[in-house]
Design a protein around this motif. Structure first.
Motif, mmCIF file in Angstrom:
data_model
loop_
_atom_site.group_PDB
_atom_site.id
_atom_site.type_symbol
_atom_site.label_atom_id
_atom_site.label_comp_id
_atom_site.label_asym_id
_atom_site.label_seq_id
_atom_site.Cartn_x
_atom_site.Cartn_y
_atom_site.Cartn_z
ATOM 1 N N VAL A 1 43.963 32.039 31.912
ATOM 2 C CA VAL A 1 42.784 32.869 32.156
ATOM 3 C C VAL A 1 43.157 34.328 31.935
ATOM 4 C CG1 VAL A 1 41.107 33.648 33.861
ATOM 5 C CG2 VAL A 1 41.806 31.225 33.785
ATOM 6 N N GLN A 2 42.273 35.016 31.228
ATOM 7 C CA GLN A 2 42.508 36.432 30.988
ATOM 8 C C GLN A 2 41.205 37.201 31.141
ATOM 9 O OE1 GLN A 2 44.196 37.436 27.164
ATOM 10 N NE2 GLN A 2 44.958 39.399 27.895
ATOM 11 N N LEU A 3 41.273 38.283 31.900
ATOM 12 C CA LEU A 3 40.168 39.220 32.017
ATOM 13 C C LEU A 3 40.658 40.548 31.472
ATOM 14 C CD1 LEU A 3 38.854 38.436 35.628
ATOM 15 C CD2 LEU A 3 38.034 37.511 33.464
ATOM 16 N N GLN A 4 39.997 41.032 30.439
ATOM 17 C CA GLN A 4 40.433 42.257 29.770
ATOM 18 C C GLN A 4 39.391 43.346 29.987
ATOM 19 O OE1 GLN A 4 43.403 42.565 27.938
ATOM 20 N NE2 GLN A 4 42.946 44.755 27.846
ATOM 21 N N ALA A 5 39.733 44.303 30.847
ATOM 22 C CA ALA A 5 38.839 45.433 31.111
ATOM 23 C C ALA A 5 39.100 46.542 30.106
ATOM 24 C CB ALA A 5 39.031 45.942 32.529
ATOM 25 N N SER A 6 38.036 47.184 29.669
ATOM 26 C CA SER A 6 38.166 48.285 28.719
ATOM 27 C C SER A 6 37.028 49.267 28.910
ATOM 28 C CB SER A 6 38.182 47.752 27.290
ATOM 29 O OG SER A 6 36.966 47.091 26.990
ATOM 30 N N GLY A 7 37.134 50.425 28.248
ATOM 31 C CA GLY A 7 36.051 51.390 28.278
ATOM 32 C C GLY A 7 36.293 52.598 29.155
ATOM 33 N N GLY A 8 37.393 52.617 29.868
ATOM 34 C CA GLY A 8 37.697 53.754 30.706
ATOM 35 C C GLY A 8 38.056 54.982 29.878
ATOM 36 N N GLY A 9 38.145 56.116 30.547
ATOM 37 C CA GLY A 9 38.494 57.345 29.862
ATOM 38 C C GLY A 9 38.234 58.554 30.726
ATOM 39 N N CYS A 21 34.314 43.913 30.416
ATOM 40 C CA CYS A 21 35.326 42.960 30.880
ATOM 41 C C CYS A 21 35.143 41.686 30.073
ATOM 42 C CB CYS A 21 35.164 42.687 32.361
ATOM 43 S SG CYS A 21 36.291 41.426 33.014
ATOM 44 N N ALA A 22 36.067 41.443 29.167
ATOM 45 C CA ALA A 22 36.011 40.255 28.321
ATOM 46 C C ALA A 22 36.835 39.149 28.952
ATOM 47 C CB ALA A 22 36.516 40.580 26.930
ATOM 48 N N ALA A 23 36.228 37.982 29.136
ATOM 49 C CA ALA A 23 36.900 36.869 29.793
ATOM 50 C C ALA A 23 37.235 35.772 28.797
ATOM 51 C CB ALA A 23 36.006 36.306 30.894
ATOM 52 N N TYR A 94 38.851 47.563 38.169
ATOM 53 C CA TYR A 94 39.281 46.201 37.915
ATOM 54 C C TYR A 94 38.087 45.263 37.878
ATOM 55 C CZ TYR A 94 43.868 47.950 39.403
ATOM 56 O OH TYR A 94 45.039 48.657 39.530
ATOM 57 N N CYS A 95 38.094 44.344 36.923
ATOM 58 C CA CYS A 95 37.107 43.280 36.951
ATOM 59 C C CYS A 95 37.770 42.027 37.535
ATOM 60 C CB CYS A 95 36.532 42.996 35.568
ATOM 61 S SG CYS A 95 37.726 42.551 34.287
ATOM 62 N N ALA A 96 36.950 41.186 38.134
ATOM 63 C CA ALA A 96 37.479 40.008 38.814
ATOM 64 C C ALA A 96 36.471 38.878 38.780
ATOM 65 C CB ALA A 96 37.831 40.362 40.259
ATOM 66 N N ALA A 97 36.984 37.655 38.869
ATOM 67 C CA ALA A 97 36.148 36.452 38.824
ATOM 68 C C ALA A 97 36.358 35.632 40.091
ATOM 69 C CB ALA A 97 36.497 35.618 37.598
ATOM 70 N N SER A 98 35.242 35.184 40.665
ATOM 71 C CA SER A 98 35.279 34.403 41.893
ATOM 72 C C SER A 98 34.566 33.074 41.703
ATOM 73 C CB SER A 98 34.617 35.180 43.031
ATOM 74 O OG SER A 98 34.463 34.368 44.170
ATOM 75 N N SER A 99 35.139 32.005 42.270
ATOM 76 C CA SER A 99 34.493 30.693 42.229
ATOM 77 C C SER A 99 33.540 30.505 43.395
ATOM 78 C CB SER A 99 35.549 29.590 42.228
ATOM 79 O OG SER A 99 36.373 29.702 43.375
ATOM 80 N N SER A 100 33.296 31.569 44.151
ATOM 81 C CA SER A 100 32.357 31.514 45.253
ATOM 82 C C SER A 100 30.972 31.111 44.763
ATOM 83 C CB SER A 100 32.286 32.870 45.946
ATOM 84 O OG SER A 100 31.238 32.921 46.872
ATOM 85 N N PRO A 107 37.776 41.102 48.303
ATOM 86 C CA PRO A 107 38.745 40.921 47.216
ATOM 87 C C PRO A 107 39.453 39.566 47.242
ATOM 88 C CG PRO A 107 38.938 43.122 48.126
ATOM 89 C CD PRO A 107 37.995 42.370 49.016
ATOM 90 N N SER A 108 39.755 39.054 48.425
ATOM 91 C CA SER A 108 40.475 37.783 48.506
ATOM 92 C C SER A 108 39.635 36.602 48.040
ATOM 93 C CB SER A 108 40.968 37.543 49.934
ATOM 94 O OG SER A 108 39.869 37.488 50.830
ATOM 95 N N SER A 109 38.335 36.815 47.866
ATOM 96 C CA SER A 109 37.458 35.759 47.358
ATOM 97 C C SER A 109 37.534 35.622 45.843
ATOM 98 C CB SER A 109 35.998 36.038 47.752
ATOM 99 O OG SER A 109 35.845 36.058 49.148
ATOM 100 N N TYR A 110 38.180 36.568 45.200
ATOM 101 C CA TYR A 110 38.280 36.571 43.746
ATOM 102 C C TYR A 110 39.616 35.985 43.311
ATOM 103 C CZ TYR A 110 34.004 39.240 43.608
ATOM 104 O OH TYR A 110 32.689 39.614 43.736
ATOM 105 N N THR A 111 39.527 35.033 42.392
ATOM 106 C CA THR A 111 40.706 34.286 41.961
ATOM 107 C C THR A 111 41.439 34.985 40.824
ATOM 108 O OG1 THR A 111 39.577 32.235 42.546
ATOM 109 C CG2 THR A 111 41.523 32.050 41.130
ATOM 110 N N TYR A 112 40.676 35.509 39.879
ATOM 111 C CA TYR A 112 41.270 36.102 38.685
ATOM 112 C C TYR A 112 40.942 37.588 38.610
ATOM 113 C CZ TYR A 112 41.499 31.163 37.463
ATOM 114 O OH TYR A 112 41.742 29.809 37.473
ATOM 115 N N TRP A 113 41.926 38.363 38.157
ATOM 116 C CA TRP A 113 41.784 39.813 38.068
ATOM 117 C C TRP A 113 42.227 40.308 36.704
ATOM 118 C CZ3 TRP A 113 39.992 43.011 42.033
ATOM 119 C CH2 TRP A 113 39.756 42.370 43.256
ATOM 120 N N GLY A 114 41.519 41.317 36.218
ATOM 121 C CA GLY A 114 41.934 41.990 35.005
ATOM 122 C C GLY A 114 42.997 43.029 35.307
#
Length: 123
Positions: A1-9, A21-23, A94-100, A107-114
């Protein structure tokens, strides 16, 4: 699993940025998604979250009315439109994905983090 955050500056106060955030490696539409941020010397904090289908959202009071979260399940991508930026919005986002099954700000509810993308707002 990959979460790729972009667009900052770097942006001036009052300006706008759009984060993406591309998953990959997961069934994107099966996950509640969220954005969190961490400023220097501070703990990671909740920013916003969106349901699996995108029909419901929740925001931190500090960004309500200025930030908009959205997602495109066909593109496996989540977005964060940030308007009227303030210096206090400076942080790594940070982007994150939760199976909730429901929206969650914990934050602890999220399994995957970018890996995070840095947003710097100058005054």
């Amino acid at each position: 699993v990959q979460l790729q955050a972009s667009g900052g500056g770097l942006v001036q106060a009052g300006g706008s940025l759009r984060l993406s955030c591309a998953a990959s490696g997961l069934t994107f539409s099966s996950y509640v998604m969220g954005w969190f941020r961490q400023a220097p010397g501070k703990e990671r904090e909740f920013v916003t979250t969106i349901t699996r289908g995108g029909g419901s959202t929740r925001y931190a009071d500090s960004v309500k009315g200025r930030f908009t979260i959205s997602r495109d399940n066909a593109k496996n991508t989540m977005y964060l439109q940030m308007n009227s930026l303030k210096p206090e919005d400076t942080a790594v986002y940070y982007c994150a994905a939760s199976s909730s099954f429901m929206l969650t700000m914990i934050p602890s509810s999220y399994t995957y983090w970018g890996q995070g993308t840095l947003v710097t707002v100058s005054s």
